[in-house]
Design an enzyme around this catalytic site. Sequence first.
Site, mmCIF file in Angstrom:
data_model
loop_
_atom_site.group_PDB
_atom_site.id
_atom_site.type_symbol
_atom_site.label_atom_id
_atom_site.label_comp_id
_atom_site.label_asym_id
_atom_site.label_seq_id
_atom_site.Cartn_x
_atom_site.Cartn_y
_atom_site.Cartn_z
ATOM 1 N N HIS A 169 30.706 49.545 34.396
ATOM 2 C CA HIS A 169 30.670 49.437 36.014
ATOM 3 C C HIS A 169 32.397 50.016 36.299
ATOM 4 O O HIS A 169 33.350 49.933 35.661
ATOM 5 C CB HIS A 169 30.316 48.467 36.740
ATOM 6 C CG HIS A 169 31.294 47.122 36.431
ATOM 7 N ND1 HIS A 169 31.067 46.462 35.040
ATOM 8 C CD2 HIS A 169 31.938 46.212 37.120
ATOM 9 C CE1 HIS A 169 31.989 45.542 34.869
ATOM 10 N NE2 HIS A 169 32.323 45.417 36.174
ATOM 11 N N HIS A 213 34.752 48.407 38.412
ATOM 12 C CA HIS A 213 35.843 47.448 38.414
ATOM 13 C C HIS A 213 36.883 47.811 37.689
ATOM 14 O O HIS A 213 36.868 48.218 36.487
ATOM 15 C CB HIS A 213 35.234 46.120 38.083
ATOM 16 C CG HIS A 213 34.807 45.114 39.235
ATOM 17 N ND1 HIS A 213 33.795 44.086 38.803
ATOM 18 C CD2 HIS A 213 34.928 45.042 40.336
ATOM 19 C CE1 HIS A 213 33.555 43.701 40.009
ATOM 20 N NE2 HIS A 213 34.082 44.127 41.009
ATOM 21 N N ASP A 222 38.963 46.271 35.719
ATOM 22 C CA ASP A 222 39.045 45.858 34.471
ATOM 23 C C ASP A 222 38.271 46.578 33.514
ATOM 24 O O ASP A 222 38.075 46.029 32.430
ATOM 25 C CB ASP A 222 39.100 44.208 34.306
ATOM 26 C CG ASP A 222 37.941 43.558 35.006
ATOM 27 O OD1 ASP A 222 37.211 44.154 35.952
ATOM 28 O OD2 ASP A 222 37.468 42.742 34.203
ATOM 29 N N HIS A 223 37.311 47.434 33.960
ATOM 30 C CA HIS A 223 36.671 48.212 33.023
ATOM 31 C C HIS A 223 36.946 49.944 33.311
ATOM 32 O O HIS A 223 36.366 50.535 32.261
ATOM 33 C CB HIS A 223 35.276 48.115 33.263
ATOM 34 C CG HIS A 223 34.791 46.697 33.310
ATOM 35 N ND1 HIS A 223 34.162 46.053 32.193
ATOM 36 C CD2 HIS A 223 35.031 45.484 34.075
ATOM 37 C CE1 HIS A 223 33.934 44.733 32.252
ATOM 38 N NE2 HIS A 223 34.632 44.421 33.388
ATOM 39 N N HIS A 242 25.385 42.720 38.515
ATOM 40 C CA HIS A 242 26.665 42.134 38.734
ATOM 41 C C HIS A 242 27.001 42.077 40.239
ATOM 42 O O HIS A 242 27.950 42.649 40.772
ATOM 43 C CB HIS A 242 27.597 43.064 37.959
ATOM 44 C CG HIS A 242 29.179 42.863 37.903
ATOM 45 N ND1 HIS A 242 29.374 41.638 37.640
ATOM 46 C CD2 HIS A 242 30.200 43.561 37.877
ATOM 47 C CE1 HIS A 242 30.723 41.535 37.674
ATOM 48 N NE2 HIS A 242 31.137 42.724 37.871
ATOM 49 N N ASP A 286 29.328 43.273 32.595
ATOM 50 C CA ASP A 286 29.551 42.136 33.389
ATOM 51 C C ASP A 286 28.142 41.856 34.071
ATOM 52 O O ASP A 286 27.792 42.828 34.877
ATOM 53 C CB ASP A 286 30.529 42.355 34.475
ATOM 54 C CG ASP A 286 32.252 42.293 33.876
ATOM 55 O OD1 ASP A 286 32.123 42.238 32.889
ATOM 56 O OD2 ASP A 286 32.925 42.452 34.783
ATOM 57 N N HIS A 321 35.162 39.238 27.174
ATOM 58 C CA HIS A 321 35.303 39.187 28.695
ATOM 59 C C HIS A 321 35.295 37.887 28.957
ATOM 60 O O HIS A 321 34.566 37.398 30.129
ATOM 61 C CB HIS A 321 34.093 40.165 29.270
ATOM 62 C CG HIS A 321 34.503 40.428 30.800
ATOM 63 N ND1 HIS A 321 34.347 39.315 31.838
ATOM 64 C CD2 HIS A 321 34.788 41.544 31.431
ATOM 65 C CE1 HIS A 321 34.748 40.005 32.972
ATOM 66 N NE2 HIS A 321 34.831 41.328 32.767
#
Length: 311
Positions: A97, A99, A101-102, A187, A210, A277
């Site tokens: 996805h 976000h 941090d991805h 998520h 996530d 994670h």
Amino acid sequence: MGPKQPSSRLSRRTFIGAAGLSALLVSSHTFAAPRSAKVILLGTKGGPTPSAIRAPASVAIVIGGLVYLVDVPNGVARQLALAGLSLDRLGEVFITHNHSDHVLDVGSLLVLAWGSGLKSPVGIYGPPPLREIVHDSLAASRFDINVRMREEGRPPLAPMIHVHEQANSGTAYRDENVTVTSAVVDHYSVKPAFAYRFDTPGRSIVISGDTTYREALVDLARGADLLIHEAMYLDGVIQLAGGNESLKDHLLRSHSTTEQVGLVAARAGVKKLVLSHLVPAFPSITDEMWLAGVRKHFTGEAVVGRDLQEV
Ligand SMILES: [Zn+2]
Ligand SMILES: [Zn+2]
């Protein structure tokens, strides 16, 4: 490991669109010896803030010398180097996805791979607006790309990048090393968010992305050899939120408690579970504390992931 051969890469890969399954043309190449998949946790932390203790979560699956990546957070190229994986062997990239941090380093990774001698195309798979994110990230490096093309004789980068936006569950990608299947997970407000399953000749690997508990993930992970699942430690989250009810609510709706992770692993009947994670990534939370909730439901092998660990 020698350089990739563009022609063989192109002939053996088959991208499968959401509506194109009936027109599927799978390569007729077969391999006598199974290519076993090596799985390396490049990072194990969840959330958008950098940490001195853990790198942000991403996974490298290495098959037949090619690197298949799941998520490209900040510092992913450096983590690949620390894992001893060559950027010029970058294969396909899967984004769970969008976000930060991805996906934050998607442009950096591509530019750095190109600078490291990448010669064959890279496919990037994930939910919208991934195409825009990749385009804009590469645009930020346009100056550098132009200089290196002119002065170092490098090929144009843009034609080597193929973004495949996908909005639905299904077969996301296939070549003779692997079949990748996605499932839409939950998520909270980030829709769609995917989990991915990699079926390889010797091993099946599932990465949750996530998500909070969702039956679709149990179905995707059924019977898998390895489940790498995000995890949230409830008492730590309450501490992390520090009375910010909105942040606490967001975390609880978006992620899985360790008990929920145990439930997914048990119901799916996976052989091995790895927590990654981690939210929050406090060093005061011991492995036993992380695993206590998991063990209420799952009695199989379960470990807390470490950066650069092979699992
Ligand atoms: Zn995340
Ligand atoms: Zn997220």
